[in-house]
Design a protein around this motif. Structure first.
Motif, PDB file in Angstrom:
ATOM      1  N   GLN A  15      13.552  17.978  51.084  1.00  0.00           N
ATOM      2  CA  GLN A  15      12.924  16.970  50.236  1.00  0.00           C
ATOM      3  C   GLN A  15      11.404  17.113  50.151  1.00  0.00           C
ATOM      4  O   GLN A  15      10.655  16.144  50.134  1.00  0.00           O
ATOM      5  CB  GLN A  15      13.287  15.574  50.776  1.00  0.00           C
ATOM      6  CG  GLN A  15      14.789  15.364  50.831  1.00  0.00           C
ATOM      7  CD  GLN A  15      15.160  14.082  51.547  1.00  0.00           C
ATOM      8  OE1 GLN A  15      14.320  13.409  52.106  1.00  0.00           O
ATOM      9  NE2 GLN A  15      16.429  13.753  51.530  1.00  0.00           N
ATOM     10  N   GLY A  16      10.939  18.342  50.128  1.00  0.00           N
ATOM     11  CA  GLY A  16       9.528  18.593  49.904  1.00  0.00           C
ATOM     12  C   GLY A  16       8.608  18.157  51.021  1.00  0.00           C
ATOM     13  O   GLY A  16       7.428  17.920  50.796  1.00  0.00           O
ATOM     14  N   GLN A  17       9.154  18.021  52.246  1.00  0.00           N
ATOM     15  CA  GLN A  17       8.309  17.576  53.354  1.00  0.00           C
ATOM     16  C   GLN A  17       7.231  18.589  53.686  1.00  0.00           C
ATOM     17  O   GLN A  17       7.429  19.776  53.558  1.00  0.00           O
ATOM     18  CB  GLN A  17       9.160  17.367  54.611  1.00  0.00           C
ATOM     19  CG  GLN A  17      10.158  16.239  54.511  1.00  0.00           C
ATOM     20  CD  GLN A  17      10.946  16.137  55.791  1.00  0.00           C
ATOM     21  OE1 GLN A  17      10.457  15.623  56.789  1.00  0.00           O
ATOM     22  NE2 GLN A  17      12.153  16.632  55.775  1.00  0.00           N
ATOM     23  N   GLN A  18       6.100  18.103  54.155  1.00  0.00           N
ATOM     24  CA  GLN A  18       5.040  18.976  54.628  1.00  0.00           C
ATOM     25  C   GLN A  18       5.174  19.161  56.131  1.00  0.00           C
ATOM     26  O   GLN A  18       5.606  18.265  56.847  1.00  0.00           O
ATOM     27  CB  GLN A  18       3.670  18.378  54.301  1.00  0.00           C
ATOM     28  CG  GLN A  18       3.377  18.315  52.820  1.00  0.00           C
ATOM     29  CD  GLN A  18       1.982  17.792  52.547  1.00  0.00           C
ATOM     30  OE1 GLN A  18       1.314  17.300  53.438  1.00  0.00           O
ATOM     31  NE2 GLN A  18       1.550  17.914  51.316  1.00  0.00           N
ATOM     32  N   LEU A  19       4.823  20.335  56.597  1.00  0.00           N
ATOM     33  CA  LEU A  19       4.923  20.665  58.008  1.00  0.00           C
ATOM     34  C   LEU A  19       3.718  20.072  58.733  1.00  0.00           C
ATOM     35  O   LEU A  19       2.609  20.563  58.614  1.00  0.00           O
ATOM     36  CB  LEU A  19       4.966  22.182  58.180  1.00  0.00           C
ATOM     37  CG  LEU A  19       5.354  22.711  59.554  1.00  0.00           C
ATOM     38  CD1 LEU A  19       6.750  22.262  59.919  1.00  0.00           C
ATOM     39  CD2 LEU A  19       5.275  24.227  59.572  1.00  0.00           C
ATOM     40  N   ALA A  20       3.929  18.983  59.486  1.00  0.00           N
ATOM     41  CA  ALA A  20       2.843  18.311  60.203  1.00  0.00           C
ATOM     42  C   ALA A  20       3.233  18.177  61.666  1.00  0.00           C
ATOM     43  O   ALA A  20       4.396  17.940  61.996  1.00  0.00           O
ATOM     44  CB  ALA A  20       2.576  16.934  59.601  1.00  0.00           C
ATOM     45  N   LEU A  21       2.255  18.326  62.542  1.00  0.00           N
ATOM     46  CA  LEU A  21       2.500  18.255  63.969  1.00  0.00           C
ATOM     47  C   LEU A  21       2.852  16.827  64.375  1.00  0.00           C
ATOM     48  O   LEU A  21       2.187  15.874  63.983  1.00  0.00           O
ATOM     49  CB  LEU A  21       1.259  18.714  64.729  1.00  0.00           C
ATOM     50  CG  LEU A  21       1.455  19.136  66.180  1.00  0.00           C
ATOM     51  CD1 LEU A  21       2.305  20.388  66.262  1.00  0.00           C
ATOM     52  CD2 LEU A  21       0.095  19.361  66.838  1.00  0.00           C
ATOM     53  N   LYS A  22       3.926  16.690  65.150  1.00  0.00           N
ATOM     54  CA  LYS A  22       4.360  15.387  65.641  1.00  0.00           C
ATOM     55  C   LYS A  22       4.140  15.341  67.145  1.00  0.00           C
ATOM     56  O   LYS A  22       4.699  16.153  67.887  1.00  0.00           O
ATOM     57  CB  LYS A  22       5.848  15.177  65.338  1.00  0.00           C
ATOM     58  CG  LYS A  22       6.426  13.859  65.854  1.00  0.00           C
ATOM     59  CD  LYS A  22       6.036  12.705  64.965  1.00  0.00           C
ATOM     60  CE  LYS A  22       6.814  11.448  65.324  1.00  0.00           C
ATOM     61  NZ  LYS A  22       6.444  10.318  64.459  1.00  0.00           N
ATOM     62  N   GLU A  23       3.319  14.410  67.613  1.00  0.00           N
ATOM     63  CA  GLU A  23       3.040  14.298  69.039  1.00  0.00           C
ATOM     64  C   GLU A  23       4.132  13.465  69.709  1.00  0.00           C
ATOM     65  O   GLU A  23       4.225  12.260  69.484  1.00  0.00           O
ATOM     66  CB  GLU A  23       1.667  13.658  69.269  1.00  0.00           C
ATOM     67  CG  GLU A  23       0.499  14.555  68.949  1.00  0.00           C
ATOM     68  CD  GLU A  23       0.434  15.779  69.859  1.00  0.00           C
ATOM     69  OE1 GLU A  23       0.987  15.731  70.985  1.00  0.00           O
ATOM     70  OE2 GLU A  23      -0.179  16.771  69.450  1.00  0.00           O
TER      71      GLU A  23
END
Length: 415
Positions: A15-23
């Motif tokens: 669904q077009g998600q962006q790759l972002a760091l999850k803490e």
């Protein structure tokens, strides 16, 4: 490079998600895992499973299984010492339920080699003991159930010879199902489902009747080695996971996958629970009941389902956790999977993935993440983190909000 392309392709498909760091929240981590004896410094200790028990007023205990790789391992089921509950770096461990349960390792009335745990809603700890020390079958595998209020054994079940293969069976997942709330004897009974990855089967134990049975099917065997996957012991692992539909769902399923497969398989739980069927000649006709739910297009290792039907799975070597909802609008495909966490520092080789309820009744996801090199005999710099326990409320994962856990809100150390 191929791994990066696969991950980017998966992210783009979701669904077009962006790759972002999850803490994720780091509860504990170890650069050096000590079992309390400096003389054992040269031995290898590899924890493989984790569970978090919440008690009153936010009190919690952290459980680890440390399968015995040698006779010198002093204990194999551990808790973090209560005084170290708030210690992140290298907290001390102590044997559970007591030192006498762990020595000597060939004492079949104790614990030989704990490998899997599960904490149910009745404050009971279920433990699968493989009975092996470095592939030497010293005792029959057993299922132990402990009362976590009294820290006492309430049930022991030794697997019958037909349920496992000595020195071969390795148990990679355990999930326990209780009867509906209000059912008589709910906290006396329960069914345990155990994945036998190298024996290619599923073991079911009904604690109310004290009986167990084994289920085998072609979908539980390893598929042909995937393109680009080197032949290894892991590539020959069969059924690696076990997850169950939420307890309140009317038509429930058991889900699983093999380690080297892209497919997720499901079968109706009512059939799995039919002991009479699996012990009859008709068991050979069950093939059509095992259905492929869908194909991820990528490998995942540990998985767990919460009580809202969210199936979480860690992607092998990609530092990501994906989610799919049972009964939702999305099919089980790369397009239907959602990346809820990406963090290569927190999510490495996940051997234990659990859903535990905190003191407020909120569901939390906890993972035991390790450096993959350690499982193939590799070494790492002394200062590098080898194992870590990371977690997040499932609500925070699904809403993409900062990770919080109940274990940090109140950490009393008195016992």
């Amino acid at each position: 490079m191929a791994v990066i392309v696969i991950l980017i392709g998966l992210i783009c498909a979701v669904q077009g998600q962006q790759l972002a760091l999850k803490e994720l929240h780091t509860l504990h981590q170890w650069t050096s895992l000590s079992l309390g004896d400096d003389l054992l410094k040269g031995n290898r200790f590899l924890p493989v499973d984790v569970d978090i028990e919440y008690g009153d007023e936010g009190r919690h205990r952290t459980f680890l299984t440390i399968p015995r790789l040698g006779m010198a391992t002093p204990f194999t089921l551990a808790t973090v010492v209560a005084e170290d509950n708030a210690v992140v770096e290298n907290p001390r461990l102590e044997p559970y339920p007591g030192e006498e349960w762990h020595v000597p390792p060939n004492n079949c009335s104790g614990i030989t080699s704990a490998i899997r745990t599960f904490i149910d809603e009745c404050w009971r700890l279920w433990v699968v003991d493989s009975g092996q020390v470095n592939s030497l079958q010293l005792c029959p595998p057993q299922i132990l159930t402990f009362d976590l209020v009294k820290d006492e054994l309430v049930q022991r079940h030794s697997l019958p010879p037909e349920s496992y293969t000595p020195s071969v069976s390795i148990f990679t997942a355990l999930v326990v199902d209780l009867a509906e709330t209000g059912t008589p004897n709910r906290c006396v009974g329960g069914r345990a489902y155990i994945a036998d990855a190298w024996g290619y089967g599923l073991i079911v134990f009904d604690s109310l009747t004290g009986r167990s049975w084994r289920i085998e099917h072609e979908s539980m065997k390893p598929s042909s080695p995937l393109v680009g996957l080197a032949r290894s012991s892991n590539s020959q692992a069969g059924i690696f996971t076990v997850s169950l539909s939420p307890s309140e769902v009317e038509d429930r399923f058991l889900y699983f996958h093999t380690l080297n497969a892209f497919d997720e398989v499901r079968v109706r739980l009512s059939l799995i629970n039919n002991e009479t069927f699996w012990k009859s000649p008709n068991a050979s006709e069950a093939g059509g009941h095992f259905r492929i739910l869908g194909t991820r297009g990528i490998q995942c290792e540990s998985e767990v389902m919460d009580q809202s039907g969210n199936l979480f799975c860690s992607l092998i070597s990609l530092g990501a956790l994906v989610q799919w909802q049972e009964g939702g609008s999305s099919n089980y495909t790369a397009d239907g999977l959602r990346v809820v966490a990406y963090n290569p520092h927190n999510i490495k080789f996940v051997t234990g993935l659990k859903i535990n309820r905190n003191s407020k009744g909120e569901e939390e996801l906890w993972a035991l993440s390790s450096q993959p090199k350690l499982f193939v005999g590799g070494t790492l710099p002394e200062s590098e983190v080898k194992f870590q326990i990371v977690g997040c409320r499932t609500a925070d994962l699904l809403a993409n909000t900062p990770c919080t856990v109940g274990a940090t809100e109140n950490t009393p150390t008195d016992v």
